[in-house]
Design a protein around this motif. Structure first.
Motif, PDB file in Angstrom:
ATOM      1  N   ALA A 165       0.841  -1.201   0.000  1.00 43.59           N
ATOM      2  CA  ALA A 165       0.000   0.000   0.000  1.00 43.59           C
ATOM      3  C   ALA A 165       0.874   1.248   0.000  1.00 43.59           C
ATOM      4  N   VAL A 166       1.929   1.224   0.805  1.00 47.30           N
ATOM      5  CA  VAL A 166       2.855   2.361   0.876  1.00 47.30           C
ATOM      6  C   VAL A 166       3.484   2.627  -0.488  1.00 47.30           C
ATOM      7  N   GLU A 167       3.867   1.558  -1.196  1.00 46.65           N
ATOM      8  CA  GLU A 167       4.464   1.726  -2.528  1.00 46.65           C
ATOM      9  C   GLU A 167       3.519   2.477  -3.461  1.00 46.65           C
ATOM     10  N   TYR A 168       2.245   2.058  -3.454  1.00 48.34           N
ATOM     11  CA  TYR A 168       1.280   2.700  -4.356  1.00 48.34           C
ATOM     12  C   TYR A 168       0.918   4.107  -3.888  1.00 48.34           C
ATOM     13  N   TYR A 169       0.824   4.306  -2.564  1.00 46.00           N
ATOM     14  CA  TYR A 169       0.568   5.660  -2.065  1.00 46.00           C
ATOM     15  C   TYR A 169       1.702   6.601  -2.478  1.00 46.00           C
ATOM     16  N   LYS A 170       2.934   6.110  -2.425  1.00 45.36           N
ATOM     17  CA  LYS A 170       4.074   6.954  -2.807  1.00 45.36           C
ATOM     18  C   LYS A 170       4.018   7.320  -4.288  1.00 45.36           C
ATOM     19  N   ARG A 171       3.599   6.369  -5.110  1.00 43.29           N
ATOM     20  CA  ARG A 171       3.493   6.667  -6.541  1.00 43.29           C
ATOM     21  C   ARG A 171       2.422   7.733  -6.785  1.00 43.29           C
ATOM     22  N   ALA A 172       1.294   7.600  -6.095  1.00 46.11           N
ATOM     23  CA  ALA A 172       0.229   8.599  -6.238  1.00 46.11           C
ATOM     24  C   ALA A 172       0.667   9.943  -5.662  1.00 46.11           C
ATOM     25  N   ALA A 173       1.403   9.902  -4.547  1.00 48.39           N
ATOM     26  CA  ALA A 173       1.888  11.137  -3.915  1.00 48.39           C
ATOM     27  C   ALA A 173       2.836  11.881  -4.847  1.00 48.39           C
ATOM     28  N   ARG A 174       3.691  11.132  -5.538  1.00 48.19           N
ATOM     29  CA  ARG A 174       4.624  11.772  -6.481  1.00 48.19           C
ATOM     30  C   ARG A 174       3.883  12.390  -7.659  1.00 48.19           C
ATOM     31  N   ASN A 175       2.662  11.922  -7.886  1.00 48.55           N
ATOM     32  CA  ASN A 175       1.813  12.520  -8.924  1.00 48.55           C
ATOM     33  C   ASN A 175       0.951  13.649  -8.366  1.00 48.55           C
TER      34      ASN A 175
END
Length: 232
Positions: A165-175
């Motif tokens: 979940a953290v991995e995907y949240y980070k990807r969305a956060a970078r967007n």
């Protein structure tokens, strides 16, 4: 218990409907110009004016030219019954054609439909949903990244894994997704299985939230020429 499950499913279906409607509105509002495909431009112009029947005709022409955006809008129109009779089976075919053409919002839409749509119209298929969501996330679709992050955080449709979940949240956060940044703050504040409490990460994402708010306020409150100077 059965009543609670049905209530949850009904709420889930309604949330899915709202999300899908929002995705279509966002696409139509911000659709890129396609001067090389005039029928697509005409179709979107008609759609924005509410002339759905004529928009459908031009979209069908664009779809024959293998324009994935056209298949996406056709899918949405057949799903909602705009300009034509509602037909979930046809909608799925159009969405799948758009997804095969590499159109990420169509992949995200299919992920939603295969998990949250009313099973009278679309049978749940969690493997297909995850596959489409992952492809959309890899293509940079923020909605898909957030969807997968929530699934893994809460154990919905997948085995719970907060580190994923953290991995995907980070990807969305970078967007630029503020919700993803807030989720990261909470996860790193409280910790979870395979995710340690990390004050540096909390500070990092809190700082990112504040910076984005300040930046957005500049755009909202300053004239265009001032923003241009800042950009330089």
């Amino acid at each position: 218990m059965a009543i609670e499950k049905q209530a949850f499913k009904t709420k889930s279906v309604l949330c899915a409907a709202v999300l899908l409607a929002g995705m279509l509105v966002a696409y139509v509002r911000h659709a890129p110009r396609t001067p090389d495909v005039p029928v697509m431009e005409q179709a979107l112009s008609l759609y924005k004016r509410g002339d759905y029947k004529n928009a459908l005709t031009f979209l069908a022409q664009a779809d024959l030219m293998n324009v994935p955006d056209a298949a996406f809008v056709l899918g949405a129109m057949h799903l909602s019954g705009k300009g034509t009779d509602a037909d979930a089976a046809k909608a799925l075919k159009y969405y799948e054609r758009a997804a095969d053409g590499g159109f990420a919002p169509a992949m995200t839409t299919l992920a939603v439909l295969y998990t949250d749509a009313d099973e009278k119209y679309v049978k749940n298929d969690f493997e297909k949903a995850r596959s489409y969501a992952e492809k959309a996330a890899d293509a940079g679709d923020v909605e898909a990244q957030m969807m997968l992050a929530r699934w893994y955080e809460n154990g919905e449709n997948v085995i719970k894994d907060v580190s994923k979940a953290v991995e995907y949240y980070k990807r969305a956060a970078r967007n630029g997704n503020q919700g993803a940044k807030m989720a990261l703050v909470l996860i790193y504040q409280n910790g979870a299985k395979n995710v340690k409490i990390d004050r540096k990460e909390v500070d990092r994402w809190e700082d990112s939230i504040k910076k984005q708010i300040r930046f957005e306020n500049i755009f909202q409150n300053r004239p265009a020429d001032h923003i241009e100077k800042i950009a330089r």
